[in-house]
Design a protein around this motif. Sequence first.
Motif, PDB file in Angstrom:
ATOM      1  N   GLN A  42       0.813  -1.206   0.000  1.00 14.22           N
ATOM      2  CA  GLN A  42       0.000   0.000   0.000  1.00 14.22           C
ATOM      3  C   GLN A  42       0.850   1.262   0.000  1.00 14.22           C
ATOM      4  N   SER A  43       2.012   1.216   0.645  1.00 14.07           N
ATOM      5  CA  SER A  43       2.836   2.422   0.734  1.00 14.07           C
ATOM      6  C   SER A  43       3.285   2.895  -0.647  1.00 14.07           C
ATOM      7  N   ASP A  46       0.265   4.490  -2.230  1.00 13.54           N
ATOM      8  CA  ASP A  46       0.029   5.796  -1.616  1.00 13.54           C
ATOM      9  C   ASP A  46       1.009   6.838  -2.153  1.00 13.54           C
ATOM     10  N   ALA A  61      -6.072   5.180  -3.656  1.00 15.83           N
ATOM     11  CA  ALA A  61      -5.483   3.840  -3.689  1.00 15.83           C
ATOM     12  C   ALA A  61      -6.559   2.823  -3.342  1.00 15.83           C
TER      13      ALA A  61
END
Length: 246
Positions: A42-43, A46, A61
Amino acid sequence: MNVESAERIALVTGGSGGIGRAIALRLAADGFAVAVHYAGNQSRADAVVAEIRGSGGQAIAVGGDIADEQAMQTAFDAVEAEFGSVDVVVNTAGIMQLGPIADFSLDDFDRIVRTNLRGTFVVAQQAARRVRRGGAIIAFSTSVTRTQFPTYGPYVATKAAVEGLTLILARELRGRDITVNTVAPGPTATPLFLDGKSAETIESLAHATPLERLGAPEDIAETVAFLAGPARWVNGQTIFTNGGLA
């Protein structure tokens, strides 16, 4: 729903890195609101969202396993809740494992089929139900379906199936003004492509094209932007974006 919804909305699976990231950034630059999909990181997604927003664009996202129909239904729901609809779906998400057919693990084969083929089917199914008129569905194959390099057998098997699946979908969406095409990149400098290859192999592949270089993710994004935007008379095709690789 975002009250300042963009005129056109795109969902890019695998949009957190490599070719997917380049596509997300290019579509955002073209004025799309973009949903950046990720499977496990996810980072990174993002970070792409922040980059798009930092340039004045709209992005969110969304996560999930592309082969999981409930996860993809939730992802599409999130896009519609934020932006109101979806116009373009670009399915770049996939995995590549190489090895000779005689020795290839059937567990690995099942894994690559699940992600590359089932995943494409699940995303295409949701896209066929949700993309509005004037939209586009874009799948991803590989130029190795033509070059037929050894050790690519399982990977090519999934991608050849993707080509067949998406080209039939184009015919099934008759009357809805939705184009369905497949992009088949050649050697492109991404972590997925470079992983496990020697410097000599990479150099050889770079010189295999008449342009004598590897493709860049931005080269592939250019083709996707064409199919997502002005290419309304290109439908039911596989576009080999490979610098002239035979």
